[in-house]
Scaffold this motif. Structure first.
Motif, PDB file in Angstrom:
ATOM      1  N   CYS A 170       0.783  -1.303   0.102  1.00  0.00           N
ATOM      2  CA  CYS A 170       0.068   0.351   0.030  1.00  0.00           C
ATOM      3  C   CYS A 170       1.033   1.483  -0.109  1.00  0.00           C
ATOM      4  O   CYS A 170       0.370   2.251  -0.974  1.00  0.00           O
ATOM      5  N   SER A 171       2.200   1.292   0.847  1.00  0.00           N
ATOM      6  CA  SER A 171       2.295   2.239   0.534  1.00  0.00           C
ATOM      7  C   SER A 171       3.507   2.931  -0.406  1.00  0.00           C
ATOM      8  O   SER A 171       3.654   4.400  -0.539  1.00  0.00           O
ATOM      9  N   LEU A 172       3.818   1.967  -1.337  1.00  0.00           N
ATOM     10  CA  LEU A 172       4.744   2.726  -2.856  1.00  0.00           C
ATOM     11  C   LEU A 172       3.118   2.467  -3.579  1.00  0.00           C
ATOM     12  O   LEU A 172       3.675   3.548  -4.318  1.00  0.00           O
ATOM     13  N   ILE A 173       2.500   2.272  -3.812  1.00  0.00           N
ATOM     14  CA  ILE A 173       1.198   1.982  -4.957  1.00  0.00           C
ATOM     15  C   ILE A 173       0.144   3.269  -4.658  1.00  0.00           C
ATOM     16  O   ILE A 173      -0.139   4.214  -5.300  1.00  0.00           O
ATOM     17  N   ARG A 174      -0.209   3.746  -3.474  1.00  0.00           N
ATOM     18  CA  ARG A 174      -0.849   4.469  -2.380  1.00  0.00           C
ATOM     19  C   ARG A 174      -0.902   5.534  -2.253  1.00  0.00           C
ATOM     20  O   ARG A 174      -1.131   7.054  -2.296  1.00  0.00           O
ATOM     21  N   LYS A 175       0.952   5.449  -1.882  1.00  0.00           N
ATOM     22  CA  LYS A 175       1.458   6.511  -0.678  1.00  0.00           C
ATOM     23  C   LYS A 175       2.191   7.358  -1.634  1.00  0.00           C
ATOM     24  O   LYS A 175       2.380   9.140  -1.844  1.00  0.00           O
ATOM     25  N   LEU A 176       3.322   6.668  -2.740  1.00  0.00           N
ATOM     26  CA  LEU A 176       4.567   7.367  -2.950  1.00  0.00           C
ATOM     27  C   LEU A 176       4.349   7.075  -4.795  1.00  0.00           C
ATOM     28  O   LEU A 176       4.965   7.192  -5.719  1.00  0.00           O
ATOM     29  N   ASN A 177       3.160   6.472  -5.193  1.00  0.00           N
ATOM     30  CA  ASN A 177       2.544   5.772  -6.703  1.00  0.00           C
ATOM     31  C   ASN A 177       4.058   5.540  -7.767  1.00  0.00           C
ATOM     32  O   ASN A 177       4.050   5.602  -8.519  1.00  0.00           O
ATOM     33  N   VAL A 178       4.088   4.071  -6.510  1.00  0.00           N
ATOM     34  CA  VAL A 178       5.234   3.683  -7.427  1.00  0.00           C
ATOM     35  C   VAL A 178       4.914   1.997  -7.733  1.00  0.00           C
ATOM     36  O   VAL A 178       4.408   1.174  -7.229  1.00  0.00           O
ATOM     37  N   ARG A 179       4.499   1.796  -8.834  1.00  0.00           N
ATOM     38  CA  ARG A 179       3.480   0.714  -8.677  1.00  0.00           C
ATOM     39  C   ARG A 179       4.558  -0.118 -10.611  1.00  0.00           C
ATOM     40  O   ARG A 179       4.518  -1.154  -9.877  1.00  0.00           O
ATOM     41  N   GLU A 180       5.213   0.371 -11.411  1.00  0.00           N
ATOM     42  CA  GLU A 180       5.595   0.102 -12.543  1.00  0.00           C
ATOM     43  C   GLU A 180       7.221  -0.449 -12.510  1.00  0.00           C
ATOM     44  O   GLU A 180       7.629  -1.211 -12.398  1.00  0.00           O
ATOM     45  N   THR A 217      -4.927  -5.734  -3.013  1.00  0.00           N
ATOM     46  CA  THR A 217      -5.658  -5.526  -1.781  1.00  0.00           C
ATOM     47  C   THR A 217      -4.232  -5.296  -0.881  1.00  0.00           C
ATOM     48  O   THR A 217      -2.977  -6.130  -0.706  1.00  0.00           O
ATOM     49  N   CYS A 218      -4.877  -4.864   0.408  1.00  0.00           N
ATOM     50  CA  CYS A 218      -3.591  -4.787   1.707  1.00  0.00           C
ATOM     51  C   CYS A 218      -3.694  -5.877   1.830  1.00  0.00           C
ATOM     52  O   CYS A 218      -4.726  -6.935   2.221  1.00  0.00           O
ATOM     53  N   CYS A 219      -3.049  -6.247   2.451  1.00  0.00           N
ATOM     54  CA  CYS A 219      -2.187  -7.290   3.002  1.00  0.00           C
ATOM     55  C   CYS A 219      -2.775  -6.979   4.868  1.00  0.00           C
ATOM     56  O   CYS A 219      -2.295  -9.072   5.270  1.00  0.00           O
ATOM     57  N   GLY A 220      -2.974  -6.467   5.125  1.00  0.00           N
ATOM     58  CA  GLY A 220      -3.966  -6.640   6.674  1.00  0.00           C
ATOM     59  C   GLY A 220      -2.787  -5.969   7.620  1.00  0.00           C
ATOM     60  O   GLY A 220      -3.514  -5.760   8.705  1.00  0.00           O
ATOM     61  N   PHE A 221      -1.196  -5.895   7.092  1.00  0.00           N
ATOM     62  CA  PHE A 221      -0.282  -5.155   8.076  1.00  0.00           C
ATOM     63  C   PHE A 221      -0.767  -3.732   9.385  1.00  0.00           C
ATOM     64  O   PHE A 221      -0.989  -3.646   9.945  1.00  0.00           O
ATOM     65  N   GLY A 222      -0.429  -3.011   8.080  1.00  0.00           N
ATOM     66  CA  GLY A 222      -0.850  -1.568   8.379  1.00  0.00           C
ATOM     67  C   GLY A 222      -0.283  -0.803   9.479  1.00  0.00           C
ATOM     68  O   GLY A 222      -0.577  -0.219  10.346  1.00  0.00           O
ATOM     69  N   GLY A 223       1.005  -1.284   9.542  1.00  0.00           N
ATOM     70  CA  GLY A 223       1.969  -0.992  11.242  1.00  0.00           C
ATOM     71  C   GLY A 223       0.674  -1.741  12.096  1.00  0.00           C
ATOM     72  O   GLY A 223       0.214  -2.501  12.469  1.00  0.00           O
ATOM     73  N   THR A 224       0.808  -0.065  13.426  1.00  0.00           N
ATOM     74  CA  THR A 224       0.044  -0.709  14.402  1.00  0.00           C
ATOM     75  C   THR A 224      -1.700  -0.872  14.117  1.00  0.00           C
ATOM     76  O   THR A 224      -2.176  -1.356  15.105  1.00  0.00           O
ATOM     77  N   PHE A 225      -2.295  -0.956  12.807  1.00  0.00           N
ATOM     78  CA  PHE A 225      -3.378  -1.473  12.717  1.00  0.00           C
ATOM     79  C   PHE A 225      -3.531  -3.006  12.822  1.00  0.00           C
ATOM     80  O   PHE A 225      -4.769  -3.667  13.823  1.00  0.00           O
ATOM     81  N   SER A 226      -2.256  -3.703  12.507  1.00  0.00           N
ATOM     82  CA  SER A 226      -2.521  -5.001  12.339  1.00  0.00           C
ATOM     83  C   SER A 226      -2.259  -5.153  13.955  1.00  0.00           C
ATOM     84  O   SER A 226      -2.790  -6.550  14.423  1.00  0.00           O
ATOM     85  N   VAL A 227      -1.849  -4.598  14.983  1.00  0.00           N
ATOM     86  CA  VAL A 227      -1.981  -4.407  16.577  1.00  0.00           C
ATOM     87  C   VAL A 227      -2.945  -4.450  17.067  1.00  0.00           C
ATOM     88  O   VAL A 227      -4.018  -5.248  18.187  1.00  0.00           O
TER      89      VAL A 227
END
Length: 239
Positions: free
Chosen positions: A138-148, A170-180
């Motif tokens: 998510c950080s690459l494609i949604r925040k940095l626009n690093v896809r290709e 689709t997000c893997c579910g980690f999300g930093g503190t989200f996973s906690v």
């Protein structure tokens, strides 16, 4: 070209080989690596938890560390780069620091982004036989626009076949503190992600964010799947 390396906490504590191989890859591509020793945590865990003011001391320390020169700053962790890109926003009430933060943010690049877009390289001479799934964090494609950029590098790895999967982005579910904080939801998300990966029976799972790989890799291990988890720099340094 001289380049600063930002190692990140995860490289420092659990994935030192990723930092080492990032240095070797950049050196192979003609870069001279500089490592400002004052660097520390980017503050991502506390920032993601909403503790902005409590994070400012660490933010300012990182800014000062990379003000020692004006070289590009490269990191093998997109989530950390994405956090640092938001430093000017976090320091908006301190205009002088916000300007200094913007200078640092403008010089920060995720590893594949730097190699492809700044160095103009897609072929690094890597060889790895097998079938692989690439996980776009998510950080690459949604925040940095690093896809290709990661895909371009992987497509030039001799012997490697990339496999598409359902709901690839689709997000893997980690999300930093989200996973906690939301562990049950996180657990179901990574379970679904691994089911899609397993369906195509790959030899490898490849990603460019250590945190996502640890999360997905943990689920793969618990399910006993014969899938090897690799950071993209592991692949790019394969011969």
């Amino acid at each position: 070209m001289k380049v600063n390396l930002f190692a990140t906490c995860l490289c420092d504590t659990v994935k030192a080989e990723v930092a080492k191989k990032s240095v070797l890859l950049l050196e192979q591509l003609g870069c001279e690596i500089v490592f400002p020793e004052q660097q520390g945590c980017c503050g991502q865990p506390s920032l993601n938890s909403g503790y902005i003011n409590d994070s400012k001391k660490g933010i300012k320390n990182l800014i000062m560390a990379f003000e020692a020169n004006d070289f590009p700053i490269v990191s093998p962790a997109g989530s950390c780069v994405a956090s640092i890109k938001r430093y000017p926003e976090y320091l908006a009430d301190e205009p002088e620091w916000a300007l200094r933060a913007q200078d640092i943010a403008d010089r920060f690049f995720e590893l594949t982004q730097f190699v492809v877009n700044q160095l103009g390289v897609t072929q690094v001479g890597a060889k790895l036989n097998g079938r692989a799934v690439y996980h776009p964090s998510c950080s690459l494609i949604r925040k940095l626009n690093v896809r290709e950029e990661p895909i371009k590098l992987l497509e030039h790895v001799e012997g490697l076949t990339l496999l598409p999967i359902n709901h690839q982005e689709t997000c893997c579910g980690f999300g930093g503190t989200f996973s906690v904080k939301m562990s049950e939801i996180s657990g179901e998300m990574v379970k679904e992600k691994v089911s899609h990966i397993s369906a195509v029976e790959p030899d490898y799972l490849i990603g460019a964010d250590i945190s996502c790989l640890i999360n997905i890799g943990g689920r793969i291990s618990r399910e006993g799947k014969p899938i090897k988890v690799l950071h993209i720099v592991d692949v790019l340094m394969s011969r």
